[in-house]
Scaffold this motif. Structure first.
Motif, PDB file in Angstrom:
ATOM      1  N   LEU A  22       7.452 -19.595 -76.551  1.00 41.91           N
ATOM      2  CA  LEU A  22       8.442 -20.670 -76.508  1.00 41.91           C
ATOM      3  C   LEU A  22       9.851 -20.131 -76.722  1.00 41.91           C
ATOM      4  O   LEU A  22      10.770 -20.426 -75.955  1.00 41.91           O
ATOM      5  N   GLU A  76      11.233 -18.086 -73.694  1.00 41.53           N
ATOM      6  CA  GLU A  76      11.637 -18.889 -72.541  1.00 41.53           C
ATOM      7  C   GLU A  76      12.804 -19.804 -72.872  1.00 41.53           C
ATOM      8  O   GLU A  76      13.691 -20.034 -72.039  1.00 41.53           O
ATOM      9  N   THR A 129      14.085 -29.771 -69.599  1.00 44.41           N
ATOM     10  CA  THR A 129      13.579 -28.407 -69.733  1.00 44.41           C
ATOM     11  C   THR A 129      12.921 -28.179 -71.091  1.00 44.41           C
ATOM     12  O   THR A 129      11.851 -27.562 -71.188  1.00 44.41           O
ATOM     13  N   LYS A 134       9.466 -29.753 -71.255  1.00 47.36           N
ATOM     14  CA  LYS A 134       8.511 -29.023 -70.418  1.00 47.36           C
ATOM     15  C   LYS A 134       8.035 -27.745 -71.114  1.00 47.36           C
ATOM     16  O   LYS A 134       6.845 -27.405 -71.058  1.00 47.36           O
ATOM     17  N   LEU A 135       8.946 -27.054 -71.772  1.00 48.54           N
ATOM     18  CA  LEU A 135       8.570 -25.826 -72.466  1.00 48.54           C
ATOM     19  C   LEU A 135       7.663 -26.118 -73.652  1.00 48.54           C
ATOM     20  O   LEU A 135       6.672 -25.411 -73.884  1.00 48.54           O
ATOM     21  N   ALA A 177       5.653 -28.629 -73.939  1.00 46.05           N
ATOM     22  CA  ALA A 177       4.354 -29.026 -73.387  1.00 46.05           C
ATOM     23  C   ALA A 177       3.576 -27.805 -72.903  1.00 46.05           C
ATOM     24  O   ALA A 177       2.355 -27.737 -73.065  1.00 46.05           O
ATOM     25  N   LYS A 178       4.278 -26.834 -72.319  1.00 50.08           N
ATOM     26  CA  LYS A 178       3.618 -25.627 -71.829  1.00 50.08           C
ATOM     27  C   LYS A 178       2.884 -24.913 -72.953  1.00 50.08           C
ATOM     28  O   LYS A 178       1.782 -24.375 -72.751  1.00 50.08           O
ATOM     29  N   TYR A 179       3.479 -24.916 -74.147  1.00 48.54           N
ATOM     30  CA  TYR A 179       2.866 -24.214 -75.280  1.00 48.54           C
ATOM     31  C   TYR A 179       2.170 -25.170 -76.251  1.00 48.54           C
ATOM     32  O   TYR A 179       1.870 -24.807 -77.387  1.00 48.54           O
ATOM     33  N   LYS A 180       1.938 -26.419 -75.787  1.00 48.41           N
ATOM     34  CA  LYS A 180       1.206 -27.424 -76.562  1.00 48.41           C
ATOM     35  C   LYS A 180       1.870 -27.680 -77.915  1.00 48.41           C
ATOM     36  O   LYS A 180       1.209 -27.776 -78.959  1.00 48.41           O
ATOM     37  N   GLN A 225       4.236 -30.293 -78.363  1.00 53.00           N
ATOM     38  CA  GLN A 225       4.964 -31.554 -78.239  1.00 53.00           C
ATOM     39  C   GLN A 225       5.221 -32.207 -79.604  1.00 53.00           C
ATOM     40  O   GLN A 225       6.255 -32.841 -79.804  1.00 53.00           O
TER      41      GLN A 225
END
Length: 292
Positions: A76, A79, A269, A272-273, A275-278, A280
């Motif tokens: 996280l 990115e 953005t 989304k990041l 969520a990508k790494y769970k 939230q």
């Protein structure tokens, strides 16, 4: 911790010389933000370099770690740091830095900001301003092999608990033990400072400690990577802000990074990041110096 405390004392004395001027500058820099972070002013040295230098420590998945096959930095913070730099019209350069050197590196200008999953605390605010972007909290956990005798958070009393000495968790766990164990006639927790979360998990697996503490945002990752190994005990003990420290002598940079993060939240953005790494559940509106 002794080294860090001495550093805090020296920095506090130096900052008193600049206090009034910096406060005025910071208030000015925190004024109305333009619609695009690239329009925000940046320190001349950063504009000239064309890059944002970020301290990182790649040992804390899924926040910052290395791809085991390629050695490439990922996570996280990696990115998100890239997105902040892009928003400011800059390239990004990561410098792997030992935690003990983070604040001195900021003070000397070796790095511009740090993204090392650093908890924002009132003590750390003495030497740096924090742009808070994620909430977390310390979580007790143990091995499944211990689950028969340590069934829940109440069973942590009287056990050996390991937590990174680079955090304020050892002190907070001791205070929790006083209020939730000793005050109720139960044996106190024996708190053991570790070299970090990796060391805490190693000591847990080798039986040197019974329970470990780690940021709640990281534990789902390890439960996935090491199936049938860890058991979470209760809920996080409390909520804590994770922030990006910026030197107090860099209010213009602080305002620019804050503006970049606000734009990343507005354009989706950031979400989304996470969520990508769970992650939230760790979302929060970006803010400055919210840690206590």
């Amino acid at each position: 911790m002794q080294l860090f405390n001495r550093f805090l004392t020296n920095m506090s004395l130096n900052l008193k010389l600049h206090g009034v001027a910096l406060a005025v500058t910071a208030i000015t820099a925190m004024g109305a933000l333009p619609a695009h972070a690239a329009d925000l002013p940046l320190p001349e040295r950063i504009k000239k370099a064309g890059k944002l230098v970020i301290a990182t420590q790649a040992n804390y998945p899924p926040i910052a770690y290395k791809n085991p096959e390629t050695g490439q930095l990922m996570g996280l913070d990696i990115e998100l740091g890239e997105a902040i730099a892009k928003e400011l019209g800059l390239k990004v350069e990561y410098q792997e830095t030992a935690f003990a050197q983070v604040f001195s590196s900021l003070a000397t200008g070796r790095v511009d900001i740090a993204m090392v999953a650093i908890s924002d605390t009132a003590e750390r605010q003495k030497v740096a301003d924090f742009i808070d972007y994620m909430k977390t909290g310390p979580q007790f956990f143990t091995l499944q092999a211990n689950a028969a005798r340590i069934k829940g958070i109440a069973d942590v009393c009287g056990t050996k608990v390991g937590a990174s000495r680079n955090t304020n968790w050892p002190v907070q766990i001791a205070a929790w033990s006083t209020d939730n164990c000793v005050a109720k006639g139960k044996p106190a927790i024996t708190v053991i400072g570790t070299e970090g979360s990796v060391d805490a998990r190693t000591q847990l697996k080798t039986g040197r400690i019974d329970v470990a503490v780690q940021g709640s945002e990281t534990l789902p990752y390890f439960q996935t990577m090491e199936a049938n190994t860890y058991v979470l005990l209760g809920q996080p003990l409390f909520q804590q802000e994770t922030g990006i420290p910026v030197s107090k002598t860099e209010p213009v940079l602080r305002a620019a990074v804050l503006g970049a993060l606000q734009n990343l939240q507005r354009n989706g953005t950031y979400d989304k990041l996470l969520a990508k790494y769970k992650l939230q559940s760790s979302s929060m509106p970006v803010a400055v110096n919210q840690g206590k």
